[in-house]
Design a protein around this motif. Structure first.
Motif, short mmCIF file in Angstrom:
data_model
loop_
_atom_site.label_atom_id
_atom_site.label_comp_id
_atom_site.label_asym_id
_atom_site.label_seq_id
_atom_site.Cartn_x
_atom_site.Cartn_y
_atom_site.Cartn_z
N MET A 59 72.07 29.36 30.32
CA MET A 59 73.02 30.40 30.72
C MET A 59 72.38 31.79 30.65
O MET A 59 72.56 32.62 31.54
CB MET A 59 74.27 30.34 29.85
N ALA A 60 71.64 32.05 29.58
CA ALA A 60 71.02 33.37 29.38
C ALA A 60 69.92 33.64 30.41
O ALA A 60 69.60 34.80 30.67
CB ALA A 60 70.46 33.48 27.96
N SER A 61 69.37 32.59 31.00
CA SER A 61 68.35 32.79 32.02
C SER A 61 68.96 33.10 33.39
O SER A 61 68.28 33.57 34.29
CB SER A 61 67.44 31.57 32.12
N TYR A 62 70.25 32.83 33.55
CA TYR A 62 70.90 33.02 34.85
C TYR A 62 71.89 34.20 34.88
O TYR A 62 71.79 35.08 35.73
CB TYR A 62 71.63 31.74 35.27
N TRP A 63 72.85 34.22 33.96
CA TRP A 63 73.99 35.11 34.08
C TRP A 63 73.70 36.60 33.91
O TRP A 63 74.37 37.42 34.56
CB TRP A 63 75.11 34.68 33.13
N ALA A 108 73.22 37.88 37.32
CA ALA A 108 74.19 37.46 38.33
C ALA A 108 75.24 38.54 38.55
O ALA A 108 75.42 39.44 37.72
CB ALA A 108 74.86 36.15 37.89
N GLU A 109 75.93 38.44 39.68
CA GLU A 109 76.98 39.40 40.01
C GLU A 109 78.27 38.65 40.33
O GLU A 109 78.25 37.47 40.63
CB GLU A 109 76.56 40.25 41.21
N ASP A 159 82.80 38.28 39.59
CA ASP A 159 83.80 38.26 38.52
C ASP A 159 83.42 37.34 37.36
O ASP A 159 83.61 37.69 36.20
CB ASP A 159 85.17 37.82 39.07
N ILE A 160 82.89 36.16 37.67
CA ILE A 160 82.51 35.23 36.60
C ILE A 160 81.37 35.83 35.79
O ILE A 160 81.38 35.79 34.56
CB ILE A 160 82.15 33.84 37.16
N ALA A 161 80.39 36.42 36.46
CA ALA A 161 79.27 37.04 35.76
C ALA A 161 79.75 38.20 34.88
O ALA A 161 79.31 38.34 33.73
CB ALA A 161 78.22 37.53 36.75
N THR A 162 80.66 39.00 35.40
CA THR A 162 81.20 40.11 34.60
C THR A 162 81.86 39.59 33.34
O THR A 162 81.66 40.12 32.25
CB THR A 162 82.20 40.93 35.45
N PHE A 163 82.65 38.52 33.48
CA PHE A 163 83.30 37.92 32.32
C PHE A 163 82.26 37.39 31.32
O PHE A 163 82.28 37.74 30.15
CB PHE A 163 84.23 36.79 32.76
N ILE A 164 81.37 36.52 31.79
CA ILE A 164 80.42 35.86 30.88
C ILE A 164 79.50 36.88 30.21
O ILE A 164 79.20 36.75 29.02
CB ILE A 164 79.62 34.77 31.63
N ASN A 165 79.08 37.88 30.94
CA ASN A 165 78.18 38.87 30.35
C ASN A 165 78.89 39.79 29.37
O ASN A 165 78.28 40.29 28.43
CB ASN A 165 77.49 39.68 31.44
N GLY A 166 80.18 40.00 29.55
CA GLY A 166 80.91 40.93 28.70
C GLY A 166 81.55 40.33 27.46
O GLY A 166 81.77 41.02 26.46
N VAL A 167 81.84 39.04 27.50
CA VAL A 167 82.55 38.39 26.41
C VAL A 167 81.62 38.16 25.20
O VAL A 167 80.40 38.11 25.34
CB VAL A 167 83.17 37.06 26.91
#
Length: 182
Positions: free
Chosen positions: A56-60, A63-64, A66-74
């Protein structure tokens, strides 16, 4: 008390990875993206084992959407005895007792806690009764081998189906809650 939800894509024959850590068989389309968008609003914490975290850390982070914004911010927790550090934003490395840490996180205020992938890590939480709900995206494929989502469960667990959502792609999303033995 916060809920822990194990959310995974799985083949009809029960695998969440094909041989070689291949996940290219997942059906990902607009309806699934909409479902993820709806349900991610309840979560504020993600849990990973080391292998899933590294994937996950190698991809997100790059990434751009809504899902990326969520995963990167949580807030994220990675459970590992071999990692020395993490560099993904909002990630805490836990090297000690995973069960104790998840019990602590459940007792804190906040939103739902999601586990993605991480079958080995999740198995310990399942065994201790710390998973409150299973959400499975059953993909219309038979892999014939790979990494099973549920490995060597010590006892039978009865599940209650609480929600179904069939998608046009053939993916069926199922929500189950563990039931006490009677």
């Amino acid at each position: 008390m916060r809920k822990v939800i194990m959310w995974d894509m799985v083949s009809v024959d029960g695998f969440f990875e094909a041989p070689g850590h291949d996940i290219s068989w997942f059906v990902f389309e607009d309806e699934l993206a909409a479902y993820i968008g709806e349900t991610q609003l309840e979560a504020d914490t993600l849990l990973f084992g080391r292998v899933t975290y590294e994937m996950m850390a190698s991809y997100w982070p790059e990434a751009e959407g809504d899902i990326a914004t969520f995963i990167n911010g949580v807030e994220k927790y990675v459970f590992s005895r071999s990692l020395k550090s993490t560099d993904w934003h909002n990630t805490t490395l836990v090297t000690g007792d995973a069960v104790a840490e998840v019990e602590h996180l459940k007792a804190l205020g906040g939103g739902t806690i999601f586990i993605f992938g991480s079958a080995d890590f999740a198995a310990g939480l399942v065994e201790k009764g710390l998973v409150d709900e299973y959400r499975l995206g059953i993909n219309p494929v038979l892999l014939g081998g790979g990494v099973p989502l549920f490995k060597s469960l010590p006892t039978r667990t009865t599940l209650k189906l609480t929600h179904t959502r069939p998608l046009k792609s053939g993916v069926v999303i199922l929500h189950y809650q563990p039931q006490p033995d009677v």
